[in-house]
Enzyme design. Structure first.
Site, PDB file in Angstrom:
ATOM      1  N   LYS A  77     -21.420 124.277 -22.570  1.00 29.61           N
ATOM      2  CA  LYS A  77     -21.030 122.527 -22.948  1.00 29.61           C
ATOM      3  C   LYS A  77     -19.972 121.815 -21.057  1.00 29.61           C
ATOM      4  CE  LYS A  77     -16.622 122.626 -26.093  1.00 29.61           C
ATOM      5  NZ  LYS A  77     -15.373 123.298 -26.754  1.00 29.61           N
ATOM      6  N   CYS A 134     -18.583 121.136 -29.879  1.00 29.32           N
ATOM      7  CA  CYS A 134     -17.914 121.375 -30.174  1.00 29.32           C
ATOM      8  C   CYS A 134     -17.314 119.730 -29.337  1.00 29.32           C
ATOM      9  CB  CYS A 134     -16.995 122.779 -29.500  1.00 29.32           C
ATOM     10  SG  CYS A 134     -15.548 122.483 -30.341  1.00 29.32           S
ATOM     11  N   GLU A 159     -20.076 127.775 -32.898  1.00 26.05           N
ATOM     12  CA  GLU A 159     -19.506 127.726 -31.859  1.00 26.05           C
ATOM     13  C   GLU A 159     -18.630 128.787 -31.728  1.00 26.05           C
ATOM     14  OE1 GLU A 159     -16.668 125.756 -28.251  1.00 26.05           O
ATOM     15  OE2 GLU A 159     -16.359 125.558 -30.297  1.00 26.05           O
TER      16      GLU A 159
END
Length: 317
Positions: free
Chosen positions: A132, A176, A59
């Site tokens: 995300k 993440c 990331e």
């Protein structure tokens, strides 16, 4: 000095046409975007030379992890798509003939920015992207200041949790904080993902003692292995490494704990890096194994979808 870490003997032979050679890149990052991308490129080339057909970067690999503090000047780091970082990654995918998963701080429009994973095909074309969905806001991880969550639904009706179709398979790309949510992994699996991919930037508060560090790291590895088990899918989880200072000076910064890993569809570790230093993890994944396991561990068959309605509620009364 980077290290190449190869899988254990649970993987299949490279001569098996049903196999897929994958790599996860673990690296330190720089305040200078060109320097960080030079490091990424060097490690990508190493992975391709090792035979990887699919290479996954961590990331926000082009910059330091800027979310330790809230600073409006940081928005200058954001880029459109296409932009300089995406074009560089596209050219690498095309030159090396690999499928490449990278990460950008995306400027979608004025005032709308995303933490975005990009998937490039072997010919350099953009196969798809994932913005995300779960955005944290914790001490040292002030991501809500910078990132708008990904769309729950695209204009064409696709869910935000839609895997990307590529020549090496259907990739369930998440980012993440998404890795802590079983719903995200399951939705990707139900949409046909053949791999779960989690580009990551996670580490320790410098004041955490060793026991707390071990608990956090073990939880991080365990939850993702659990997604592999519960969905019968391999997982690729590259994490950054190195200590990055807090620009505000309010804390001692974050020590990113590395430990990037690749596991199989029963959670078995195929390759894992240490907690420091660059690494190119490589593993060979048997494409047919998820189907074989689902025939004897049929979690998807036995789901009680008629009884799960309350999952759509914030709290059950």
């Amino acid at each position: 000095m980077s290290q190449t870490i190869t899988p254990n003997q649970t993987t299949v032979s490279s001569q098996n046409p049903a196999s897929l050679h994958v790599a996860a890149i673990q690296q330190t990052c720089s305040a200078d975007k060109t320097t960080s991308l030079d490091t990424s490129e060097r490690l990508i080339r190493q992975a391709a030379a090792d035979g990887a057909e699919l290479v996954v970067l961590q990331e926000l690999h082009a910059t330091l992890y800027f979310c330790q503090t809230e600073d409006t000047a940081v928005f200058e780091l954001a880029e459109p798509i296409p932009g300089p970082t995406s074009e560089r990654l596209s050219a690498l995918a095309r030159e090396l003939g690999i499928v490449l998963v990278g990460s950008v701080f995306e400027r979608r429009m004025n005032g709308v920015y995303h933490n975005t994973a990009l998937v490039f095909e072997r010919d350099g074309s953009l196969a798809g992207l994932y913005r995300k969905m779960h955005i944290p806001d914790d001490p040292g991880f002030y991501e809500k200041f910078y990132f708008t969550p990904g769309d729950a639904e695209f204009n064409d009706g696709r869910s935000g949790f839609t895997p990307v179709q590529t020549s090496v398979g259907t990739l369930g790309v998440l980012v993440c904080w998404d890795q802590w949510y079983p719903e995200a992994a399951r939705l990707m699996a139900l949409a046909g993902a053949e791999l779960l991919i989690y580009p990551t930037a996670i580490g320790w508060d410098m004041t955490d003692d060793n026991d707390e560090r071990n608990r956090q790291l073990d939880a991080w590895v365990t939850v993702q292995r659990g997604h592999a088990v519960a969905n019968n899918l391999p997982v690729i989880a590259p994490n950054r490494t190195g200590t990055e200072p807090d620009p505000s000076g309010h804390s001692d910064g974050i020590r990113f704990w590395g430990n990037s890993f690749i596991c199989g569809p029963q959670g078995e570790i195929l390759a894992r890096a240490g907690d420091s230093g660059e690494a190119v993890l490589t593993a060979t994944i048997n494409r047919q194994r998820s189907e074989a396991i689902r025939r004897i561990w049929p979690y998807l068959r036995d789901r009680r979808i008629d009884a799960y309605g309350d999952l759509l509620k914030r709290v059950r009364d």
